[in-house]
Design a protein around this motif. Structure first.
Motif, PDB file in Angstrom:
ATOM      1  N   TRP A  49     -23.920 -33.987   5.407  1.00 37.59           N
ATOM      2  CA  TRP A  49     -24.021 -33.857   3.867  1.00 37.59           C
ATOM      3  C   TRP A  49     -22.411 -33.759   2.977  1.00 37.59           C
ATOM      4  O   TRP A  49     -22.199 -35.214   2.229  1.00 37.59           O
ATOM      5  CB  TRP A  49     -25.342 -32.972   2.825  1.00 37.59           C
ATOM      6  CG  TRP A  49     -24.362 -31.432   2.664  1.00 37.59           C
ATOM      7  CD1 TRP A  49     -24.879 -30.890   4.097  1.00 37.59           C
ATOM      8  CD2 TRP A  49     -23.805 -30.342   1.441  1.00 37.59           C
ATOM      9  NE1 TRP A  49     -24.315 -29.449   3.457  1.00 37.59           N
ATOM     10  CE2 TRP A  49     -23.844 -29.200   2.533  1.00 37.59           C
ATOM     11  CE3 TRP A  49     -23.384 -30.778   0.653  1.00 37.59           C
ATOM     12  CZ2 TRP A  49     -22.958 -28.003   2.164  1.00 37.59           C
ATOM     13  CZ3 TRP A  49     -22.580 -30.183  -0.372  1.00 37.59           C
ATOM     14  CH2 TRP A  49     -22.692 -28.433   0.361  1.00 37.59           C
ATOM     15  N   ARG A  50     -21.629 -32.980   3.745  1.00 38.07           N
ATOM     16  CA  ARG A  50     -20.228 -32.310   2.845  1.00 38.07           C
ATOM     17  C   ARG A  50     -19.475 -33.399   2.922  1.00 38.07           C
ATOM     18  O   ARG A  50     -18.001 -33.527   2.559  1.00 38.07           O
ATOM     19  CB  ARG A  50     -20.397 -30.838   3.142  1.00 38.07           C
ATOM     20  CG  ARG A  50     -19.279 -30.911   1.267  1.00 38.07           C
ATOM     21  CD  ARG A  50     -18.915 -29.479   1.455  1.00 38.07           C
ATOM     22  NE  ARG A  50     -18.864 -28.729   2.953  1.00 38.07           N
ATOM     23  CZ  ARG A  50     -18.254 -27.513   3.070  1.00 38.07           C
ATOM     24  NH1 ARG A  50     -18.431 -26.660   1.769  1.00 38.07           N
ATOM     25  NH2 ARG A  50     -17.477 -27.512   4.202  1.00 38.07           N
ATOM     26  N   HIS A  92     -19.858 -39.865   3.620  1.00 41.78           N
ATOM     27  CA  HIS A  92     -19.919 -40.639   2.417  1.00 41.78           C
ATOM     28  C   HIS A  92     -19.456 -41.740   2.064  1.00 41.78           C
ATOM     29  O   HIS A  92     -20.533 -42.630   1.393  1.00 41.78           O
ATOM     30  CB  HIS A  92     -19.568 -39.042   1.649  1.00 41.78           C
ATOM     31  CG  HIS A  92     -19.336 -39.788  -0.081  1.00 41.78           C
ATOM     32  ND1 HIS A  92     -19.010 -38.526  -0.576  1.00 41.78           N
ATOM     33  CD2 HIS A  92     -20.069 -40.004  -0.769  1.00 41.78           C
ATOM     34  CE1 HIS A  92     -19.388 -39.145  -1.967  1.00 41.78           C
ATOM     35  NE2 HIS A  92     -20.200 -40.060  -2.260  1.00 41.78           N
ATOM     36  N   ARG A  93     -18.886 -41.945   2.593  1.00 44.76           N
ATOM     37  CA  ARG A  93     -17.879 -43.334   2.448  1.00 44.76           C
ATOM     38  C   ARG A  93     -19.423 -44.532   3.310  1.00 44.76           C
ATOM     39  O   ARG A  93     -19.967 -45.878   2.781  1.00 44.76           O
ATOM     40  CB  ARG A  93     -16.758 -43.859   3.325  1.00 44.76           C
ATOM     41  CG  ARG A  93     -15.654 -43.179   2.965  1.00 44.76           C
ATOM     42  CD  ARG A  93     -14.226 -42.552   4.527  1.00 44.76           C
ATOM     43  NE  ARG A  93     -13.658 -42.182   4.159  1.00 44.76           N
ATOM     44  CZ  ARG A  93     -13.150 -41.047   4.942  1.00 44.76           C
ATOM     45  NH1 ARG A  93     -12.684 -41.660   6.722  1.00 44.76           N
ATOM     46  NH2 ARG A  93     -11.919 -40.317   4.524  1.00 44.76           N
ATOM     47  N   TYR A 125     -31.734 -40.994   8.442  1.00 49.50           N
ATOM     48  CA  TYR A 125     -30.872 -40.043   7.880  1.00 49.50           C
ATOM     49  C   TYR A 125     -30.628 -38.803   8.762  1.00 49.50           C
ATOM     50  O   TYR A 125     -32.323 -38.647   9.337  1.00 49.50           O
ATOM     51  CB  TYR A 125     -30.978 -39.327   6.646  1.00 49.50           C
ATOM     52  CG  TYR A 125     -29.507 -38.470   6.145  1.00 49.50           C
ATOM     53  CD1 TYR A 125     -28.396 -39.227   5.662  1.00 49.50           C
ATOM     54  CD2 TYR A 125     -29.640 -37.033   6.947  1.00 49.50           C
ATOM     55  CE1 TYR A 125     -27.445 -38.393   4.773  1.00 49.50           C
ATOM     56  CE2 TYR A 125     -28.737 -36.550   6.205  1.00 49.50           C
ATOM     57  CZ  TYR A 125     -27.549 -36.711   5.423  1.00 49.50           C
ATOM     58  OH  TYR A 125     -26.587 -36.098   5.228  1.00 49.50           O
ATOM     59  N   ILE A 126     -29.488 -38.744   9.976  1.00 50.07           N
ATOM     60  CA  ILE A 126     -29.696 -37.950  11.158  1.00 50.07           C
ATOM     61  C   ILE A 126     -28.801 -36.381  10.436  1.00 50.07           C
ATOM     62  O   ILE A 126     -27.891 -37.038  10.420  1.00 50.07           O
ATOM     63  CB  ILE A 126     -30.202 -38.159  12.391  1.00 50.07           C
ATOM     64  CG1 ILE A 126     -31.114 -39.703  12.571  1.00 50.07           C
ATOM     65  CG2 ILE A 126     -29.998 -37.091  13.452  1.00 50.07           C
ATOM     66  CD1 ILE A 126     -31.072 -40.110  13.949  1.00 50.07           C
ATOM     67  N   PRO A 127     -29.221 -35.436  10.246  1.00 52.08           N
ATOM     68  CA  PRO A 127     -27.940 -34.556  10.079  1.00 52.08           C
ATOM     69  C   PRO A 127     -27.785 -33.821  11.266  1.00 52.08           C
ATOM     70  O   PRO A 127     -28.760 -33.389  11.817  1.00 52.08           O
ATOM     71  CB  PRO A 127     -28.736 -33.726   9.237  1.00 52.08           C
ATOM     72  CG  PRO A 127     -30.928 -33.870   9.105  1.00 52.08           C
ATOM     73  CD  PRO A 127     -30.744 -35.429   9.634  1.00 52.08           C
ATOM     74  N   VAL A 128     -26.232 -33.415  11.321  1.00 49.03           N
ATOM     75  CA  VAL A 128     -25.391 -32.933  12.045  1.00 49.03           C
ATOM     76  C   VAL A 128     -24.977 -31.522  11.143  1.00 49.03           C
ATOM     77  O   VAL A 128     -24.082 -32.087  10.827  1.00 49.03           O
ATOM     78  CB  VAL A 128     -24.558 -34.267  12.319  1.00 49.03           C
ATOM     79  CG1 VAL A 128     -23.874 -33.274  13.760  1.00 49.03           C
ATOM     80  CG2 VAL A 128     -25.371 -34.967  13.273  1.00 49.03           C
ATOM     81  N   ASN A 129     -25.430 -30.621  11.669  1.00 48.89           N
ATOM     82  CA  ASN A 129     -24.477 -29.165  10.681  1.00 48.89           C
ATOM     83  C   ASN A 129     -23.207 -28.941  10.888  1.00 48.89           C
ATOM     84  O   ASN A 129     -23.749 -28.097  12.714  1.00 48.89           O
ATOM     85  CB  ASN A 129     -25.536 -28.369  10.986  1.00 48.89           C
ATOM     86  CG  ASN A 129     -25.332 -27.067   9.798  1.00 48.89           C
ATOM     87  OD1 ASN A 129     -24.283 -26.722   9.672  1.00 48.89           O
ATOM     88  ND2 ASN A 129     -26.217 -26.433   9.152  1.00 48.89           N
ATOM     89  N   LYS A 160     -26.727 -35.031  -2.655  1.00 48.66           N
ATOM     90  CA  LYS A 160     -28.567 -36.026  -3.211  1.00 48.66           C
ATOM     91  C   LYS A 160     -28.347 -35.939  -1.031  1.00 48.66           C
ATOM     92  O   LYS A 160     -30.305 -36.405  -1.381  1.00 48.66           O
ATOM     93  CB  LYS A 160     -27.941 -37.040  -3.841  1.00 48.66           C
ATOM     94  CG  LYS A 160     -27.212 -37.149  -5.013  1.00 48.66           C
ATOM     95  CD  LYS A 160     -28.970 -37.309  -6.266  1.00 48.66           C
ATOM     96  CE  LYS A 160     -28.839 -37.553  -7.560  1.00 48.66           C
ATOM     97  NZ  LYS A 160     -28.065 -38.353  -7.955  1.00 48.66           N
ATOM     98  N   GLN A 161     -28.094 -35.411  -0.814  1.00 45.36           N
ATOM     99  CA  GLN A 161     -28.205 -35.843   0.686  1.00 45.36           C
ATOM    100  C   GLN A 161     -29.595 -34.838   1.264  1.00 45.36           C
ATOM    101  O   GLN A 161     -30.042 -33.575   0.354  1.00 45.36           O
ATOM    102  CB  GLN A 161     -27.373 -35.635   1.020  1.00 45.36           C
ATOM    103  CG  GLN A 161     -25.876 -36.630   0.907  1.00 45.36           C
ATOM    104  CD  GLN A 161     -26.659 -37.711   0.701  1.00 45.36           C
ATOM    105  OE1 GLN A 161     -27.199 -38.538   1.386  1.00 45.36           O
ATOM    106  NE2 GLN A 161     -26.654 -38.678  -0.650  1.00 45.36           N
ATOM    107  N   PRO A 162     -30.299 -35.375   1.822  1.00 38.22           N
ATOM    108  CA  PRO A 162     -31.640 -33.912   2.121  1.00 38.22           C
ATOM    109  C   PRO A 162     -31.222 -32.913   3.191  1.00 38.22           C
ATOM    110  O   PRO A 162     -31.993 -31.845   2.742  1.00 38.22           O
ATOM    111  CB  PRO A 162     -32.667 -35.212   3.979  1.00 38.22           C
ATOM    112  CG  PRO A 162     -31.493 -36.477   4.339  1.00 38.22           C
ATOM    113  CD  PRO A 162     -30.240 -36.367   2.472  1.00 38.22           C
ATOM    114  N   ASP A 163     -29.634 -32.986   3.780  1.00 39.86           N
ATOM    115  CA  ASP A 163     -29.286 -31.902   4.410  1.00 39.86           C
ATOM    116  C   ASP A 163     -28.805 -30.728   3.137  1.00 39.86           C
ATOM    117  O   ASP A 163     -28.288 -29.758   3.938  1.00 39.86           O
ATOM    118  CB  ASP A 163     -28.447 -32.372   5.436  1.00 39.86           C
ATOM    119  CG  ASP A 163     -27.263 -32.931   5.324  1.00 39.86           C
ATOM    120  OD1 ASP A 163     -27.774 -33.997   4.074  1.00 39.86           O
ATOM    121  OD2 ASP A 163     -26.537 -32.966   6.189  1.00 39.86           O
TER     122      ASP A 163
END
Ligand SMILES: N[C@@H](CCC(=O)N[C@@H](CS)C(=O)NCC(=O)O)C(=O)O
Length: 220
Positions: free
Chosen positions: A15-16, A21-22, A36-40, A212-215
């Motif tokens: 998300w951050r 973001h680009r 969207y696949i989150p990578v923490n 606004k992102q799911p993660d």
């Protein structure tokens, strides 16, 4: 949707991450549906062996389009622009096109690498938190000074006129992070601040925002 009927593209994102973001802005601008696949990054998911098979650099973003895997936001954005040409991300005018490349490069290689998580963690551990802040502030202010000079005579609503081009995809996340994460004062950069105001009015930029992102955490 530009890719209706085809297998959904997969975007590995955090998300951050200003780099992811680009790409989120590019995907939205071109009307491309994606998973969207989150990578923490804070938990170290980028070092997971399965993720490193996708991106050996251990960074986001990464894009998977069927059998095609692309890493690095610039490469991904150019791939998307060539596969989905509308709206184009580069102006026809050669000078304006060069300004877009230059602004992109200042953010891609002159600013973001200095504020990357791995770098700021290293400075904080080896030196201290104060040095980390001054290192990041210095890199952002140096880059913003150059960008302000570059864009002052060609900006319209956006970086190189009223259309949205490559430079805007790099500027919006960089300015957002500078203000919200690193508390940079934008007063010395009126052209950049004005572009940022215009971005914030548009859904294509609003939808790609970190919060606004799911993660994204529920409280930021
Ligand atoms: N040039 C690359 C840089 C990628 C990059 O540095 N991504 C950051 C997030 S913006 C990252 O994944 N950092 C992970 C880390 O530092 O461990 C790009 O534009 O995609």
């Amino acid at each position: 949707m530009a890719n209706s009927g085809a297998e959904k593209l997969k975007l590995y994102s955090y998300w951050r991450s200003s780099c992811a973001h680009r790409v989120r802005i590019a995907l939205t601008l071109k009307g491309i549906d994606y998973e969207y696949i989150p990578v923490n990054l804070l938990k170290g998911d980028q070092f997971d062996p399965d993720f490193k098979k996708i991106n050996p650099m251990g960074t986001v973003p990464a894009l998977v389009d069927g059998g095609v895997v692309i890493n690095d936001s610039f490469a991904i954005i150019m791939y998307l622009d060539e596969k989905y040409p509308e709206p184009p991300l580069l102006p026809r005018d050669l000078h304006k096109r060069a300004v877009n490349y230059q602004a992109m490069s200042i953010v891609l290689s002159g600013i973001q690498p200095h504020q990357n998580l791995a770098v700021i963690r290293y400075i904080e551990e080896k030196v201290n938190a104060e040095e980390k802040t001054s290192w990041v502030n210095n890199a952002i202010n140096k880059g913003f000074t150059a960008l302000e000079k570059l864009l002052v005579s060609c900006a319209g609503k956006h970086a190189t006129g009223d259309e949205i081009y490559l430079a805007d995809l790099f500027l919006a996340p960089q300015i957002h992070g500078a203000i919200n994460r690193f508390q940079i004062n934008m007063e010395p950069y009126p052209t950049l601040a004005k572009c940022y105001e215009s971005y914030n009015d548009l859904p294509v930029f609003q939808n790609a925002l970190p919060e606004k992102q799911p993660d994204a955490p529920s409280t930021i």
